[in-house]
Scaffold this motif. Structure first.
Motif, PDB file in Angstrom:
ATOM      1  N   ALA A 185       4.485  27.454  14.960  1.00  0.00           N
ATOM      2  CA  ALA A 185       4.621  28.697  14.186  1.00  0.00           C
ATOM      3  C   ALA A 185       4.488  29.915  15.095  1.00  0.00           C
ATOM      4  O   ALA A 185       5.272  30.871  14.999  1.00  0.00           O
ATOM      5  N   GLU A 197       8.792  30.955  11.203  1.00  0.00           N
ATOM      6  CA  GLU A 197       7.472  30.415  11.527  1.00  0.00           C
ATOM      7  C   GLU A 197       7.066  29.273  10.592  1.00  0.00           C
ATOM      8  O   GLU A 197       6.571  28.236  11.042  1.00  0.00           O
ATOM      9  N   GLU A 204       6.550  25.299  11.742  1.00  0.00           N
ATOM     10  CA  GLU A 204       5.284  24.584  11.573  1.00  0.00           C
ATOM     11  C   GLU A 204       5.484  23.322  10.736  1.00  0.00           C
ATOM     12  O   GLU A 204       4.949  22.252  11.071  1.00  0.00           O
TER      13      GLU A 204
END
Length: 223
Positions: free
Chosen positions: A99, A198, A202
């Protein structure tokens, strides 16, 4: 096999021995639980005992070697619960690193990751599907972590856990079915990083590591 010394501070004889033994451990040439016999290794590599002891000490600091009472220095053997613990840590920390990398990566970093994907694809084509096992700045995961810019994450993942993780990643890389899937997951992660997404970066990283953990669990249970 003799190891020669180079007269630079960065490349001492002890460093050369450390790297040679480390690579042998990671690749399984020196198996988990094996005793590191100083007389045997000194003879095999044609080195004196002093640099060899220093190399073993460094391997201990990497958590690849431990000293067993009355048993000397032995290569670490991780049981399944320990492997699972390490991969749970990776899932959380590398997910966050991905992220942050999506937020902080620059054009140079994107170009580097794209180059690594090309190298990996060519390697798989040449080896019948085995995923390339390289370290540091030619390791896709390593470069993503570095791109996060978070020094605590970098230290934990690229120093404290790095070579323990590589021991088990190496085994997985030899399985063409997992290698192909891992490569596809790396491609998806690259796209998320390139798009600066992001949350997606992740999510992809966490799922990628979960699948890797499940694969390793199955391998260890079958052995």
């Amino acid at each position: 096999m003799a190891i020669t010394d180079n007269a630079t501070p960065e490349n001492t004889l002890a460093s050369n021995i450390t790297q040679t033994l480390r690579d042998a451990i990671v690749c399984g040439d020196i198996e988990p639980g094996s005793k590191l016999s100083e007389p045997k290794l000194a003879k095999e590599y044609n080195v004196s005992r002093g640099p060899l002891r220093e190399a073993i000490r460094r391997l201990e600091s990497m958590k690849l070697v431990k000293y067993v009472p009355h048993g000397g220095a032995r290569v670490i053997t991780l049981e399944l619960p320990q492997v699972i613990e390490i991969y749970h840590i990776r899932e959380a920390l590398e997910g966050k690193a991905a992220a942050l990398a999506a937020r902080n990566i620059d054009n140079e970093g994107i170009s580097k990751l794209k180059e690594l994907l090309v190298i990996a694809e060519n390697h798989m084509a040449a080896t019948g599907g085995a995923y390339i096992q390289a370290e540091a700045d030619i390791d896709f995961h390593y470069c993503v972590i570095q791109a996060s810019g978070n020094q605590m994450l970098i230290h934990t993942l690229c120093e404290e856990l790095y070579y323990l993780v590589r021991m088990y990643r190496y085994k997985s890389s030899l399985q063409p079915s997992r290698s192909s899937q891992a490569f596809k997951e790396h491609q998806l992660l690259f796209q998320a990083l390139e798009q600066k997404d992001e949350q997606l970066a992740e999510l992809i990283m966490r799922k990628h590591i979960v699948r890797a953990r499940e694969n390793i669990e199955q391998q260890l249970l079958n052995n």
